[in-house]
Design a protein around this motif. Structure first.
Motif, short mmCIF file in Angstrom:
data_model
loop_
_atom_site.label_atom_id
_atom_site.label_comp_id
_atom_site.label_asym_id
_atom_site.label_seq_id
_atom_site.Cartn_x
_atom_site.Cartn_y
_atom_site.Cartn_z
N LEU A 43 0.56 -1.52 -0.15
CA LEU A 43 -0.42 -0.10 0.24
C LEU A 43 0.32 1.34 -0.14
N ASP A 44 0.57 1.96 -1.43
CA ASP A 44 1.86 3.15 -1.24
C ASP A 44 1.02 4.25 -0.97
N VAL A 45 1.43 4.96 0.62
CA VAL A 45 0.03 6.24 0.50
C VAL A 45 1.04 7.17 0.53
N ASP A 46 2.24 7.99 -0.27
CA ASP A 46 3.19 8.07 -0.42
C ASP A 46 2.54 9.39 -1.11
N LEU A 47 1.08 9.79 -1.00
CA LEU A 47 -0.17 10.80 -2.28
C LEU A 47 0.46 11.42 -3.01
N CYS A 48 1.32 12.61 -2.56
CA CYS A 48 2.37 13.15 -3.29
C CYS A 48 3.37 13.01 -4.40
N GLY A 49 3.89 12.57 -3.80
CA GLY A 49 4.47 11.42 -5.19
C GLY A 49 4.56 10.29 -4.52
N PRO A 50 3.44 9.41 -4.80
CA PRO A 50 3.81 7.99 -5.50
C PRO A 50 4.45 7.27 -6.43
N SER A 51 5.40 6.67 -5.87
CA SER A 51 5.79 5.82 -7.33
C SER A 51 6.43 4.41 -7.32
N ILE A 52 5.83 3.77 -6.62
CA ILE A 52 5.64 2.10 -5.95
C ILE A 52 4.79 1.95 -7.43
#
Length: 260
Positions: A43-52
């Motif tokens: 789960l990618d919760v880097d909302l401003c920089g999603p890179s997954i």
């Protein structure tokens, strides 16, 4: 939040410093667990920089719904590794996410409550750097499910180690156990002779772990294959495994076996 009850283990990947390769470590850990026969969610919760999604070459994929909720995007036909990210919800991958705290909190809550992870054994949550709204939201919503803990990622330099020291304080204040610390970018591994050269410094992560009384999980060097592969659009599933990350995966599985 009922859907998280089907997830056996929840691990949060944290760092107080941006640019330390936290997402790369999260991806490598998910792949190592999958290689050992586990069903994994990322789960990618880097909302401003999603890179997954980019690291798995999943750009342009869409989220589908079933009667149980959102379905993660799987990287393999066997559906052993599923990914969820805000990148799948954006019409344009270059679009900036400019949200205030409450909207970010609502989105993270929806990710945690509405995704149907099915019978996932390990859910790896990749977070943005720092100790802001996203982190607080994740911890508050996970508290009822007794997450296994956090893996903290640092690089050897003193500046990065200092920021991760503050992340340790955050974990203690929010009550999440610290599984250990990984020192990423710990030297450059020569592709010809396999000699590892300390291009920054070395030992910062291990010293911090000793100072804080937590487990040091190992060093991960910079390799040409990983950097070149991801930059060229190659999926992380095709890249070679990392021995230090393999050991972390083994340790997580061993901890599970030790539980009554």
């Amino acid at each position: 939040m009922e859907r998280l009850k089907s997830v056996q283990h929840v691990i949060v990947v944290l760092s107080g410093k941006g640019g330390v390769g936290k997402s790369t470590v999260a991806v490598q850990l998910a792949l190592a667990l999958r290689a050992k026969g586990k069903k994994v969610g990322l789960l990618d919760v880097d909302l401003c920089g999603p890179s997954i999604p980019k690291m798995f070459n999943l750009e342009g994929q869409s989220i589908h719904q079933c009667s149980e909720g959102w379905l993660p995007v799987y990287v393999d036909p066997e559906q052993k590794l599923g990914v969820m990210s805000i990148a799948f919800l954006l019409e344009n991958e270059e679009e900036a996410v400019i949200w205030r705290g409450p909207k970010k909190t609502a989105m993270i809550r929806q990710f945690l409550s509405d995704v149907h992870w099915q019978d996932t054994e390990y859910l790896i949550i990749d977070t943005p750097p720092g100790t802001s709204d996203e982190h607080i939201s994740v911890m508050e919503n996970l508290r009822a499910f007794n997450p296994d803990g956090a893996i903290l990622v640092t690089t050897p330099q003193a500046v990065a180690v200092g920021d991760v020291r503050r992340e340790l304080t955050f974990c203690r204040k929010t009550g999440i156990p610290v599984i250990g610390i990984i020192e990423n970018m710990s030297g450059y591994m020569c592709p010809h002779c396999s000699e590892c050269t300390n291009i920054f410094s070395s030992g910062g992560g291990e010293a911090l772990a000793k100072e804080a009384g937590v487990q040091f999980l190992g060093c991960v060097p910079v390799t040409k294959e990983l950097a070149a592969g991801v930059s060229a659009g190659q999926s992380a599933t095709q890249l070679p495994s990392v021995p230090a990350i393999e050991k972390v995966a083994d340790r997580l599985i061993a901890l599970d076996k030790d539980l009554p």
